[in-house]
Design an enzyme around this catalytic site. Structure first.
Site, PDB file in Angstrom:
ATOM      1  N   ASP A  89       0.863  -1.180   0.000  1.00 27.15           N
ATOM      2  CA  ASP A  89       0.000   0.000   0.000  1.00 27.15           C
ATOM      3  C   ASP A  89       0.900   1.230   0.000  1.00 27.15           C
ATOM      4  O   ASP A  89       1.531   1.544   1.013  1.00 27.15           O
ATOM      5  CB  ASP A  89      -0.896   0.012   1.233  1.00 27.15           C
ATOM      6  CG  ASP A  89      -1.980  -1.067   1.215  1.00 27.15           C
ATOM      7  OD1 ASP A  89      -1.870  -2.007   0.406  1.00 27.15           O
ATOM      8  OD2 ASP A  89      -2.919  -0.963   2.026  1.00 27.15           O
ATOM      9  N   LYS A 151      -6.866   3.517  -2.648  1.00 30.99           N
ATOM     10  CA  LYS A 151      -7.174   3.430  -1.217  1.00 30.99           C
ATOM     11  C   LYS A 151      -7.373   4.836  -0.673  1.00 30.99           C
ATOM     12  O   LYS A 151      -6.665   5.762  -1.058  1.00 30.99           O
ATOM     13  CB  LYS A 151      -6.016   2.708  -0.507  1.00 30.99           C
ATOM     14  CG  LYS A 151      -6.116   2.642   1.014  1.00 30.99           C
ATOM     15  CD  LYS A 151      -4.923   1.877   1.593  1.00 30.99           C
ATOM     16  CE  LYS A 151      -4.843   1.992   3.105  1.00 30.99           C
ATOM     17  NZ  LYS A 151      -3.670   1.280   3.664  1.00 30.99           N
ATOM     18  N   LYS A 180     -10.127   0.439  -1.717  1.00 33.30           N
ATOM     19  CA  LYS A 180      -9.953   0.102  -0.302  1.00 33.30           C
ATOM     20  C   LYS A 180     -10.337   1.296   0.560  1.00 33.30           C
ATOM     21  O   LYS A 180      -9.810   2.389   0.382  1.00 33.30           O
ATOM     22  CB  LYS A 180      -8.504  -0.323  -0.023  1.00 33.30           C
ATOM     23  CG  LYS A 180      -8.226  -0.639   1.463  1.00 33.30           C
ATOM     24  CD  LYS A 180      -6.825  -1.196   1.651  1.00 33.30           C
ATOM     25  CE  LYS A 180      -6.459  -1.318   3.124  1.00 33.30           C
ATOM     26  NZ  LYS A 180      -5.106  -1.884   3.331  1.00 33.30           N
TER      27      LYS A 180
END
EC number: 4.1.2.4
Length: 220
Positions: A89, A151, A180
């Site tokens: 991430d 995300k 996300k």
């Protein structure tokens, strides 16, 4: 809806101790979460502990500010993968996004995508610091660079995921890129609402609470 398979069971606090990482891993095994999301220093430890399971090891790159250089992010990515990371991430260069330099943002993401090989890349755009127009452009940059997910948040800035942001991100990236939602998921109802809004993964430290149908005041 198997909520457990949406959850990245997360512990990113800088003061996280080994016994807390052990607890995170035990909980992930108990509930068969999608992944554990941990800082890079714990990746090799978690990878060994999760051998023989389907639970992925997720870590963070350029975290939490996104202000390191692309070369550093690429190195971090390769290093994390060499130690057993399955997913990364990464944080975009937020300052460049705020400056309107989205070609730079795209190349920064691409550096991590190229360094990741066949591993999953999620791109944190830090929605709380961006305008809606900037959120759209950041998502478009992530898609153009070949990322697998966008995300919402690091959990270390001014706010976490919001339903409106998840909807906007899903609308922008289309059906083939993951979204996300991270930060602000404190109950089963929260998780279900984010999924209905378009999230395909939930980043939270409250995974156990969610699975038990309870609520927490936890920040991430």
């Amino acid at each position: 809806m198997k909520i457990n398979q949406y959850i990245d069971h997360t512990l990113l606090k800088p003061e996280s101790r080994q016994d807390q990482i052990d607890k995170l891993i035990r909980e992930a095994k108990t509930y068969n979460f999608a992944s554990v999301c941990i800082n890079p220093t714990w990746v090799s430890y978690a990878a060994k502990a999760l051998e023989g399971t389907d639970i992925k090891v997720c870590t963070v790159i350029g975290f939490p500010l996104g202000a390191t250089t692309s070369a550093v992010k690429a190195f971090e990515t390769k290093d994390a993968i060499s130690h057993g990371a399955d997913e990364v991430d990464m944080v975009i260069n937020i300052g460049q996004a705020k400056s309107g330099h989205f070609a730079f943002v795209e190349e920064d993401i691409r550096a991590v995508v190229e360094a990741s090989g066949d591993k999953l890349v999620k791109v944190i755009i830090e929605t709380c610091l961006l305008t809606d127009k900037e959120k759209i452009k950041a998502c478009q940059a992530a898609v153009a660079a070949g990322a697998d997910f966008v995300k919402t948040s690091t959990g270390f800035s001014t706010a976490g995921a919001r339903l409106d942001d998840v909807r906007l991100m899903r609308q922008t990236v289309g059906p083939d890129v993951g979204v996300k939602a991270a930060g602000g998921t404190r109950s089963l109802e929260d998780a279900q609402a984010f999924i209905e809004a378009g999230a395909t993964r939930i980043g939270t430290s409250a995974g156990v609470t969610i699975m038990e149908g309870k609520q927490t005041n936890s920040g991430y």
